[in-house]
Design a protein around this motif. Structure first.
Motif, PDB file in Angstrom:
ATOM      1  N   LEU A   6      -0.893 -90.171 -11.544  1.00 42.44           N
ATOM      2  CA  LEU A   6      -0.266 -88.927 -11.095  1.00 42.44           C
ATOM      3  C   LEU A   6      -1.185 -87.664 -11.509  1.00 42.44           C
ATOM      4  CD1 LEU A   6       1.650 -87.199 -12.974  1.00 42.44           C
ATOM      5  CD2 LEU A   6       2.914 -89.182 -13.016  1.00 42.44           C
ATOM      6  N   LEU A   7      -1.056 -86.511 -10.436  1.00 44.17           N
ATOM      7  CA  LEU A   7      -1.681 -85.409 -10.754  1.00 44.17           C
ATOM      8  C   LEU A   7      -0.610 -84.316 -11.006  1.00 44.17           C
ATOM      9  CD1 LEU A   7      -4.667 -84.294 -10.324  1.00 44.17           C
ATOM     10  CD2 LEU A   7      -3.976 -83.652  -8.024  1.00 44.17           C
ATOM     11  N   ARG A   8      -0.474 -83.617 -11.954  1.00 44.70           N
ATOM     12  CA  ARG A   8       0.295 -82.501 -12.234  1.00 44.70           C
ATOM     13  C   ARG A   8      -0.479 -81.281 -12.845  1.00 44.70           C
ATOM     14  NH1 ARG A   8       0.721 -81.971 -17.675  1.00 44.70           N
ATOM     15  NH2 ARG A   8       0.648 -83.704 -19.017  1.00 44.70           N
ATOM     16  N   ARG A   9       0.333 -80.273 -12.849  1.00 46.06           N
ATOM     17  CA  ARG A   9      -0.193 -78.994 -13.604  1.00 46.06           C
ATOM     18  C   ARG A   9      -0.443 -79.122 -15.046  1.00 46.06           C
ATOM     19  NH1 ARG A   9       2.491 -75.141 -10.003  1.00 46.06           N
ATOM     20  NH2 ARG A   9       1.256 -75.623  -7.968  1.00 46.06           N
ATOM     21  N   VAL A  10      -1.495 -78.683 -15.318  1.00 47.98           N
ATOM     22  CA  VAL A  10      -1.697 -78.615 -16.879  1.00 47.98           C
ATOM     23  C   VAL A  10      -0.886 -77.734 -17.612  1.00 47.98           C
ATOM     24  CG1 VAL A  10      -3.626 -76.851 -16.618  1.00 47.98           C
ATOM     25  CG2 VAL A  10      -3.820 -78.505 -18.849  1.00 47.98           C
ATOM     26  N   ARG A  11      -0.273 -77.968 -18.789  1.00 51.33           N
ATOM     27  CA  ARG A  11       0.708 -76.892 -19.202  1.00 51.33           C
ATOM     28  C   ARG A  11       0.287 -76.807 -20.970  1.00 51.33           C
ATOM     29  NH1 ARG A  11       4.813 -82.071 -17.767  1.00 51.33           N
ATOM     30  NH2 ARG A  11       4.180 -82.485 -19.931  1.00 51.33           N
ATOM     31  N   ALA A  12       1.249 -75.645 -21.360  1.00 56.85           N
ATOM     32  CA  ALA A  12       0.889 -75.203 -22.587  1.00 56.85           C
ATOM     33  C   ALA A  12       1.046 -76.475 -23.710  1.00 56.85           C
ATOM     34  CB  ALA A  12       1.766 -74.235 -22.984  1.00 56.85           C
ATOM     35  N   ASP A  13       2.036 -77.280 -23.481  1.00 59.65           N
ATOM     36  CA  ASP A  13       2.112 -78.430 -24.477  1.00 59.65           C
ATOM     37  C   ASP A  13       1.243 -79.529 -24.310  1.00 59.65           C
ATOM     38  OD1 ASP A  13       3.042 -79.743 -22.023  1.00 59.65           O
ATOM     39  OD2 ASP A  13       5.226 -80.068 -22.858  1.00 59.65           O
ATOM     40  N   ASP A  14       0.219 -79.422 -23.349  1.00 60.92           N
ATOM     41  CA  ASP A  14      -0.866 -80.512 -23.314  1.00 60.92           C
ATOM     42  C   ASP A  14      -2.005 -80.211 -24.228  1.00 60.92           C
ATOM     43  OD1 ASP A  14      -0.143 -82.082 -21.121  1.00 60.92           O
ATOM     44  OD2 ASP A  14      -0.668 -80.428 -19.636  1.00 60.92           O
ATOM     45  N   GLU A  15      -1.836 -78.979 -25.055  1.00 56.54           N
ATOM     46  CA  GLU A  15      -2.909 -78.474 -25.742  1.00 56.54           C
ATOM     47  C   GLU A  15      -3.507 -79.335 -26.857  1.00 56.54           C
ATOM     48  OE1 GLU A  15      -2.502 -74.342 -27.921  1.00 56.54           O
ATOM     49  OE2 GLU A  15      -3.278 -75.547 -29.701  1.00 56.54           O
ATOM     50  N   GLY A  40      -7.485 -70.979 -28.803  1.00 59.90           N
ATOM     51  CA  GLY A  40      -7.737 -69.651 -28.290  1.00 59.90           C
ATOM     52  C   GLY A  40      -8.267 -69.854 -26.694  1.00 59.90           C
ATOM     53  N   GLU A  41      -9.651 -70.710 -26.794  1.00 61.04           N
ATOM     54  CA  GLU A  41     -10.211 -71.199 -25.620  1.00 61.04           C
ATOM     55  C   GLU A  41      -9.064 -71.649 -24.653  1.00 61.04           C
ATOM     56  OE1 GLU A  41     -14.469 -71.655 -26.872  1.00 61.04           O
ATOM     57  OE2 GLU A  41     -13.709 -73.327 -26.012  1.00 61.04           O
ATOM     58  N   PHE A  42      -8.076 -72.677 -25.089  1.00 64.59           N
ATOM     59  CA  PHE A  42      -7.135 -73.429 -24.180  1.00 64.59           C
ATOM     60  C   PHE A  42      -6.344 -72.411 -23.482  1.00 64.59           C
ATOM     61  CE2 PHE A  42      -3.417 -75.862 -23.314  1.00 64.59           C
ATOM     62  CZ  PHE A  42      -4.053 -76.828 -22.509  1.00 64.59           C
ATOM     63  N   ALA A  43      -5.820 -71.493 -24.308  1.00 63.44           N
ATOM     64  CA  ALA A  43      -4.743 -70.182 -23.821  1.00 63.44           C
ATOM     65  C   ALA A  43      -5.466 -69.428 -22.721  1.00 63.44           C
ATOM     66  CB  ALA A  43      -4.292 -69.265 -25.058  1.00 63.44           C
ATOM     67  N   ALA A  44      -6.850 -69.054 -22.925  1.00 64.83           N
ATOM     68  CA  ALA A  44      -7.418 -68.404 -21.945  1.00 64.83           C
ATOM     69  C   ALA A  44      -7.750 -69.196 -20.505  1.00 64.83           C
ATOM     70  CB  ALA A  44      -8.851 -68.074 -22.468  1.00 64.83           C
ATOM     71  N   TYR A  45      -8.040 -70.457 -20.908  1.00 63.11           N
ATOM     72  CA  TYR A  45      -8.253 -71.631 -19.817  1.00 63.11           C
ATOM     73  C   TYR A  45      -6.724 -71.604 -18.936  1.00 63.11           C
ATOM     74  CZ  TYR A  45      -8.717 -76.457 -17.920  1.00 63.11           C
ATOM     75  OH  TYR A  45      -8.791 -77.589 -17.245  1.00 63.11           O
ATOM     76  N   LEU A  46      -5.699 -71.567 -19.562  1.00 65.76           N
ATOM     77  CA  LEU A  46      -4.507 -71.678 -19.005  1.00 65.76           C
ATOM     78  C   LEU A  46      -4.126 -70.466 -18.084  1.00 65.76           C
ATOM     79  CD1 LEU A  46      -1.496 -73.248 -21.266  1.00 65.76           C
ATOM     80  CD2 LEU A  46      -2.607 -74.437 -19.443  1.00 65.76           C
ATOM     81  N   ALA A  47      -4.690 -69.374 -18.883  1.00 69.99           N
ATOM     82  CA  ALA A  47      -4.462 -68.140 -18.173  1.00 69.99           C
ATOM     83  C   ALA A  47      -4.917 -67.958 -16.741  1.00 69.99           C
ATOM     84  CB  ALA A  47      -4.643 -66.945 -19.034  1.00 69.99           C
ATOM     85  N   ARG A  48      -6.165 -68.551 -16.640  1.00 69.58           N
ATOM     86  CA  ARG A  48      -6.829 -68.508 -15.477  1.00 69.58           C
ATOM     87  C   ARG A  48      -6.127 -69.022 -14.110  1.00 69.58           C
ATOM     88  NH1 ARG A  48     -11.545 -72.069 -16.395  1.00 69.58           N
ATOM     89  NH2 ARG A  48     -11.332 -72.573 -14.256  1.00 69.58           N
ATOM     90  N   PHE A  49      -5.198 -69.916 -14.551  1.00 69.63           N
ATOM     91  CA  PHE A  49      -4.446 -70.511 -13.222  1.00 69.63           C
ATOM     92  C   PHE A  49      -3.330 -69.979 -12.906  1.00 69.63           C
ATOM     93  CE2 PHE A  49      -6.423 -74.180 -15.832  1.00 69.63           C
ATOM     94  CZ  PHE A  49      -7.586 -74.409 -15.103  1.00 69.63           C
ATOM     95  N   ASP A  50      -3.464 -68.887 -11.844  1.00 68.73           N
ATOM     96  CA  ASP A  50      -2.555 -68.115 -11.660  1.00 68.73           C
ATOM     97  C   ASP A  50      -1.709 -68.710 -10.303  1.00 68.73           C
ATOM     98  OD1 ASP A  50      -4.474 -67.907  -9.739  1.00 68.73           O
ATOM     99  OD2 ASP A  50      -4.553 -65.707 -10.038  1.00 68.73           O
ATOM    100  N   GLN A  51      -2.023 -69.855  -9.951  1.00 66.29           N
ATOM    101  CA  GLN A  51      -1.627 -70.700  -8.723  1.00 66.29           C
ATOM    102  C   GLN A  51      -1.849 -69.832  -7.557  1.00 66.29           C
ATOM    103  OE1 GLN A  51      -0.867 -73.248  -9.995  1.00 66.29           O
ATOM    104  NE2 GLN A  51      -0.354 -72.559 -12.173  1.00 66.29           N
TER     105      GLN A  51
END
Ligand code: COA
Length: 168
Positions: A6-15, A40-51
């Motif tokens: 299954l494909l799902r959105r990446v989430r903060a709790d995947d860190e 820090g890089e993971f947080a910046a990565y997540l922030a890119r995904f504005d949908q």
């Protein structure tokens, strides 16, 4: 949802798991992609995904629920283009089991059917045989070649330009 993944959105709790798998897979990923290596890089990565301009997803085997890899639809442009650029990578030990072929195919369907895009592109380095094979398997066509196109790990790298258009 596919037959095996299954494909799902990446989430903060995947860190934690994402970073662990990305580190374990560095030998597979280099010099093709660079994934986040720290919180820090993971947080910046997540922030890119504005949908809107980018959607970040993970590929999960249906039996077990671990992360087999990631697929992003980046640089989404609307207006007359209606296109996005795919980024993807498998995580060890799940590579080579067909999960990414199915996961990237699901991402393409999502781009066409849910996001309404007309075109998805993949920029692939000429020596990246596994990625070239995956793109070909999914019906992408080679449209061109751009020298020194993307800077990865500090070096400007040549890329082949592959694309798939939604003709339905
Ligand atoms: C490119 C990449 C994502 C491919 O991931 P992968 O996990 O090897 O992909 P898959 O398992 O879906 O496919 C690999 C092979 O396994 C095969 N396979 C094995 N078991 C399978 C199964 N049960 N069902 C279907 N296919 C299976 C596939 O047919 C394919 O065969 P082939 O390449 O010899 O034709 C991976 O090599 C990677 O992460 N590379 C580094 C990052 C990268 O290059 N990203 C792309 C940048 S453009």
């Amino acid at each position: 949802m596919g037959t095996r993944v299954l494909l799902r959105r990446v989430r903060a709790d995947d860190e934690a798991r994402f970073l662990e798998l990305a580190e374990a897979s560095e030998g597979l990923h280099r010099p093709w992609v660079r994934l986040p290596r720290s919180a820090g890089e993971f947080a910046a990565y997540l922030a890119r995904f504005d949908q809107v301009t980018a959607v970040g997803m993970v590929v999960c085997p249906r039996d077990g629920g671990d992360l087999a890899g990631m697929v992003n639809i980046n640089e989404i442009v609307r207006g007359s283009y209606q296109r996005g650029v795919l980024g993807y990578a498998a995580f060890l030990p799940h590579a080579g089991r067909g999960y990414m072929t199915e996961g990237v195919a699901l991402a393409v369907r999502y781009a066409f059917d849910q996001l309404g895009l007309h075109r998805v592109e993949a920029d692939i380095q000429p020596g990246n045989v596994e990625s070239l094979r995956l793109a070909e398997r999914l019906g992408f066509r080679r449209e061109g070649f751009s020298p020194a196109y993307i800077k990865i790990d500090g070096t400007w790298r040549d890329h082949e330009r592959w694309a798939l258009t939604n003709e339905s």
